[in-house]
Design a protein around this motif. Structure first.
Motif, PDB file in Angstrom:
ATOM      1  N   ALA A  13       6.833  53.440   0.556  1.00 21.65           N
ATOM      2  CA  ALA A  13       7.558  53.215   1.760  1.00 21.65           C
ATOM      3  C   ALA A  13       7.199  51.735   2.330  1.00 21.65           C
ATOM      4  N   ASN A  14       5.892  51.020   1.954  1.00 26.95           N
ATOM      5  CA  ASN A  14       5.560  49.732   2.401  1.00 26.95           C
ATOM      6  C   ASN A  14       6.384  48.933   1.787  1.00 26.95           C
ATOM      7  N   VAL A  21      12.002  42.527   0.126  1.00 25.50           N
ATOM      8  CA  VAL A  21      11.150  43.039  -0.964  1.00 25.50           C
ATOM      9  C   VAL A  21      11.821  44.217  -1.802  1.00 25.50           C
ATOM     10  N   ARG A  22      12.350  45.043  -1.071  1.00 23.34           N
ATOM     11  CA  ARG A  22      13.363  46.239  -1.678  1.00 23.34           C
ATOM     12  C   ARG A  22      14.312  45.620  -2.552  1.00 23.34           C
ATOM     13  N   ASP A  23      15.015  44.734  -2.131  1.00 18.61           N
ATOM     14  CA  ASP A  23      16.158  44.142  -2.951  1.00 18.61           C
ATOM     15  C   ASP A  23      15.481  43.491  -3.939  1.00 18.61           C
ATOM     16  N   HIS A  43      11.105  58.083   0.740  1.00 17.90           N
ATOM     17  CA  HIS A  43      12.703  57.721   1.429  1.00 17.90           C
ATOM     18  C   HIS A  43      12.489  58.158   2.836  1.00 17.90           C
ATOM     19  N   ALA A  44      11.962  59.208   3.210  1.00 24.90           N
ATOM     20  CA  ALA A  44      11.951  59.694   4.578  1.00 24.90           C
ATOM     21  C   ALA A  44      11.193  58.967   5.498  1.00 24.90           C
ATOM     22  N   ASN A  49      10.847  54.955   9.798  1.00 25.00           N
ATOM     23  CA  ASN A  49      10.315  53.680  10.473  1.00 25.00           C
ATOM     24  C   ASN A  49      11.091  52.539  10.790  1.00 25.00           C
ATOM     25  N   LEU A  50      12.290  52.551   9.626  1.00 30.92           N
ATOM     26  CA  LEU A  50      13.139  51.300   9.832  1.00 30.92           C
ATOM     27  C   LEU A  50      14.017  51.855  11.023  1.00 30.92           C
TER      28      LEU A  50
END
Length: 70
Positions: A13-14, A21-23, A43-44, A49-50
Motif C-alpha cells: 500500500a505504501n 510511484v504507482r504509475d 488494495h483495500a 487511506n487515499l
C-alpha cells in the motif's frame, strides 16, 4: 537478461498510494521488466487511506483498482 519471468514484486500500500510511484511501478510492469503483484487487502488499505485523505478521488478508485487487476 532481466525479465518478467525472473522477478516478481509485491507492491504494498505504501507504494500504491502515491500516484507517481504507482504509475511508475505499473509502467515498468507493463514493459515486462518484472511481475507486479498485490492482494485485495493491499488494495483495500491504499484505497481506503487515499479516499480518506482525498475524498474527491474516492469515486475514481474502484476504476483504478479494476484497471490494475486487468
Amino acid at each position: 537478461m532481466a525479465g518478467a519471468t525472473r522477478y516478481t514484486a509485491i507492491l504494498d500500500a505504501n507504494v500504491l498510494y502515491p500516484q507517481l510511484v504507482r504509475d511508475t511501478l505499473l509502467s515498468l510492469a507493463v514493459e515486462r521488466l518484472y511481475h507486479a503483484r498485490w492482494t485485495t487487502t493491499i488494495h483495500a488499505e491504499w484505497t481506503r487511506n487515499l479516499a480518506k485523505d482525498r475524498p474527491e478521488l474516492a469515486t475514481r478508485l474502484p476504476r483504478v483498482v479494476e484497471l490494475m487487476n486487468a
